[in-house]
Design a protein around this motif. Structure first.
Motif, PDB file in Angstrom:
ATOM      1  N   ILE A   1    -109.107 -66.431  16.176  1.00  0.00           N
ATOM      2  CA  ILE A   1    -107.686 -66.404  15.884  1.00  0.00           C
ATOM      3  C   ILE A   1    -107.407 -66.153  14.400  1.00  0.00           C
ATOM      4  CG2 ILE A   1    -107.617 -68.934  15.675  1.00  0.00           C
ATOM      5  CD1 ILE A   1    -104.794 -66.607  16.939  1.00  0.00           C
ATOM      6  N   GLY A   2    -108.222 -66.729  13.506  1.00  0.00           N
ATOM      7  CA  GLY A   2    -108.013 -66.519  12.073  1.00  0.00           C
ATOM      8  C   GLY A   2    -108.232 -65.078  11.675  1.00  0.00           C
ATOM      9  N   GLU A   3    -109.277 -64.453  12.233  1.00  0.00           N
ATOM     10  CA  GLU A   3    -109.549 -63.054  11.945  1.00  0.00           C
ATOM     11  C   GLU A   3    -108.428 -62.157  12.469  1.00  0.00           C
ATOM     12  OE1 GLU A   3    -113.563 -65.134  12.092  1.00  0.00           O
ATOM     13  OE2 GLU A   3    -111.622 -65.272  13.080  1.00  0.00           O
ATOM     14  N   LYS A   4    -107.890 -62.511  13.622  1.00  0.00           N
ATOM     15  CA  LYS A   4    -106.807 -61.704  14.208  1.00  0.00           C
ATOM     16  C   LYS A   4    -105.522 -61.816  13.387  1.00  0.00           C
ATOM     17  CE  LYS A   4    -108.722 -61.793  18.867  1.00  0.00           C
ATOM     18  NZ  LYS A   4    -108.603 -62.317  20.245  1.00  0.00           N
ATOM     19  N   ILE A   5    -105.249 -63.000  12.868  1.00  0.00           N
ATOM     20  CA  ILE A   5    -104.074 -63.158  12.001  1.00  0.00           C
ATOM     21  C   ILE A   5    -104.250 -62.327  10.729  1.00  0.00           C
ATOM     22  CG2 ILE A   5    -102.775 -64.783  10.582  1.00  0.00           C
ATOM     23  CD1 ILE A   5    -103.394 -66.933  12.683  1.00  0.00           C
ATOM     24  N   TRP A   6    -105.460 -62.348  10.152  1.00  0.00           N
ATOM     25  CA  TRP A   6    -105.734 -61.544   8.951  1.00  0.00           C
ATOM     26  C   TRP A   6    -105.544 -60.058   9.260  1.00  0.00           C
ATOM     27  CZ3 TRP A   6    -106.564 -62.764   3.907  1.00  0.00           C
ATOM     28  CH2 TRP A   6    -106.969 -61.720   3.086  1.00  0.00           C
ATOM     29  N   ASN A   7    -106.054 -59.614  10.396  1.00  0.00           N
ATOM     30  CA  ASN A   7    -105.898 -58.218  10.809  1.00  0.00           C
ATOM     31  C   ASN A   7    -104.424 -57.823  10.907  1.00  0.00           C
ATOM     32  OD1 ASN A   7    -108.447 -57.173  10.953  1.00  0.00           O
ATOM     33  ND2 ASN A   7    -108.721 -57.535  13.137  1.00  0.00           N
ATOM     34  N   GLN A   8    -103.633 -58.738  11.420  1.00  0.00           N
ATOM     35  CA  GLN A   8    -102.218 -58.462  11.609  1.00  0.00           C
ATOM     36  C   GLN A   8    -101.529 -58.131  10.291  1.00  0.00           C
ATOM     37  OE1 GLN A   8    -100.184 -61.657  13.602  1.00  0.00           O
ATOM     38  NE2 GLN A   8     -98.149 -60.873  13.088  1.00  0.00           N
ATOM     39  N   TYR A   9    -101.946 -58.806   9.212  1.00  0.00           N
ATOM     40  CA  TYR A   9    -101.293 -58.617   7.923  1.00  0.00           C
ATOM     41  C   TYR A   9    -102.003 -57.621   7.010  1.00  0.00           C
ATOM     42  CZ  TYR A   9     -98.251 -62.569   8.936  1.00  0.00           C
ATOM     43  OH  TYR A   9     -97.303 -63.415   9.513  1.00  0.00           O
ATOM     44  N   PHE A  10    -103.342 -57.570   7.084  1.00  0.00           N
ATOM     45  CA  PHE A  10    -104.092 -56.810   6.083  1.00  0.00           C
ATOM     46  C   PHE A  10    -105.088 -55.822   6.649  1.00  0.00           C
ATOM     47  CE2 PHE A  10    -103.061 -60.929   4.090  1.00  0.00           C
ATOM     48  CZ  PHE A  10    -102.263 -60.467   3.061  1.00  0.00           C
ATOM     49  N   GLY A  11    -105.248 -55.763   7.952  1.00  0.00           N
ATOM     50  CA  GLY A  11    -106.238 -54.840   8.510  1.00  0.00           C
ATOM     51  C   GLY A  11    -107.581 -55.514   8.663  1.00  0.00           C
ATOM     52  N   ASP A  12    -108.661 -54.745   8.485  1.00  0.00           N
ATOM     53  CA  ASP A  12    -110.019 -55.220   8.734  1.00  0.00           C
ATOM     54  C   ASP A  12    -110.289 -56.547   8.036  1.00  0.00           C
ATOM     55  OD1 ASP A  12    -112.652 -55.500   9.340  1.00  0.00           O
ATOM     56  OD2 ASP A  12    -113.373 -53.868   8.079  1.00  0.00           O
ATOM     57  N   TRP A  13    -110.660 -57.586   8.817  1.00  0.00           N
ATOM     58  CA  TRP A  13    -110.805 -58.937   8.263  1.00  0.00           C
ATOM     59  C   TRP A  13    -112.027 -59.102   7.383  1.00  0.00           C
ATOM     60  CZ3 TRP A  13    -115.099 -61.709   9.985  1.00  0.00           C
ATOM     61  CH2 TRP A  13    -115.694 -61.244  11.163  1.00  0.00           C
ATOM     62  N   ASN A  14    -113.033 -58.239   7.472  1.00  0.00           N
ATOM     63  CA  ASN A  14    -114.180 -58.362   6.567  1.00  0.00           C
ATOM     64  C   ASN A  14    -113.890 -57.731   5.222  1.00  0.00           C
ATOM     65  OD1 ASN A  14    -116.327 -59.874   7.597  1.00  0.00           O
ATOM     66  ND2 ASN A  14    -116.711 -58.308   9.150  1.00  0.00           N
TER      67      ASN A  14
END
Length: 261
Positions: free
Chosen positions: A248-261
């Motif tokens: 869920i944390g990675e998906k939230i990051w993706n939502q705002y900024f794209g690729d979470w890595n």
């Protein structure tokens, strides 16, 4: 002559015993979140909260009488991004109030700035090898993680947790469910469930949520006592519901900024 010296050194290496490790009841890594969502006030509250808890009468009693050795090994690390961990207090033998007070004093000497992002997997990966060749032999090894959000950097947290589990290392959680500071988009209403499903692992693992900063010192004290004696809270819930989304944390990051890595 040179060959003789080399030969003598080899013989001494075989004959002399390996340096003995100090037996302790628990080797405990205190891993404390200092990601950018934390305010300066929150960072100070955390350090002071741990310092107060360590010198409380109940914790001193747990150190002295919680196990067969009457002593523990502690280290305190602050963490944020996947490769952002800083050592605040190195491994220390604590067996008395004087030892605990000395450790606590180091925590409150100075306060440093926050770092960026939140990588629970990163602190687990960083903490696991800290138990190797640290000079202590613990009956138990525990990583104690506090944090105010889900994993959003580094590798998935379940992979890191599996590595700790393979080493029989317990991971306990202190989810900070306060609503102060930046990054409200990262807050999970069920952060305690996230920690329960996705972070904690091992024998007697548990979660103690912190709902307000006024609760923090007592929560830390309770958590330390339980870790030192190897117990769970009486109301500990160990059942995990199938299907909880540990990304869920990675998906939230993706939502705002794209690729979470």
């Amino acid at each position: 002559m040179r060959k003789t010296l080399f030969g003598l050194a080899a013989i001494l290496t075989l004959v002399l015993p390996a340096r003995a490790e100090t037996p302790v009841d628990v080797e405990l890594v205190l891993a404390v979140d200092v990601s950018r969502s934390m305010t300066a006030r929150e960072l100070e509250i955390q350090r002071r909260g741990y310092a107060e808890a360590l010198v409380s009468d109940d914790v001193i009693q747990a150190i002295r009488f919680g196990g067969p050795h009457g002593q523990i090994a502690l280290t305190y690390i602050e963490w944020a991004d996947a490769y952002a961990q800083r050592l605040i207090v190195d491994w220390t033998l604590v067996r008395s109030r004087v030892d605990a007070e000395a450790f606590a004093a180091k925590l409150t000497t100075n306060f440093t700035e926050a770092l960026r992002r939140t990588s629970i997997s990163g602190i687990i990966d960083h903490a696991i090898p800290l138990f190797d060749a640290n000079g202590f032999a613990g009956e138990r090894q525990v990583i104690d993680i506090s944090g105010d959000g889900p994993n959003n950097a580094g590798r998935p947290v379940l992979a890191a947790r599996a590595d700790a589990s393979a080493r029989n290392i317990t991971i306990n959680g202190l989810p900070l469910m306060t609503r102060e500071g930046l990054g409200t988009q990262w807050h999970l209403e069920d952060l305690d469930e996230y920690y329960r499903h996705c972070v904690i692992s091992g024998p007697a693992a548990f979660v103690i949520p912190v709902l307000t900063w006024e609760d923090f010192p007592d929560a830390v004290r309770q958590k330390l006592i339980l870790e030192l004696v190897g117990r769970q809270p009486d109301d500990a819930r160990v059942h995990r519901v199938a299907g909880y989304d540990c990304l869920i944390g990675e998906k939230i990051w993706n939502q705002y900024f794209g690729d979470w890595n």
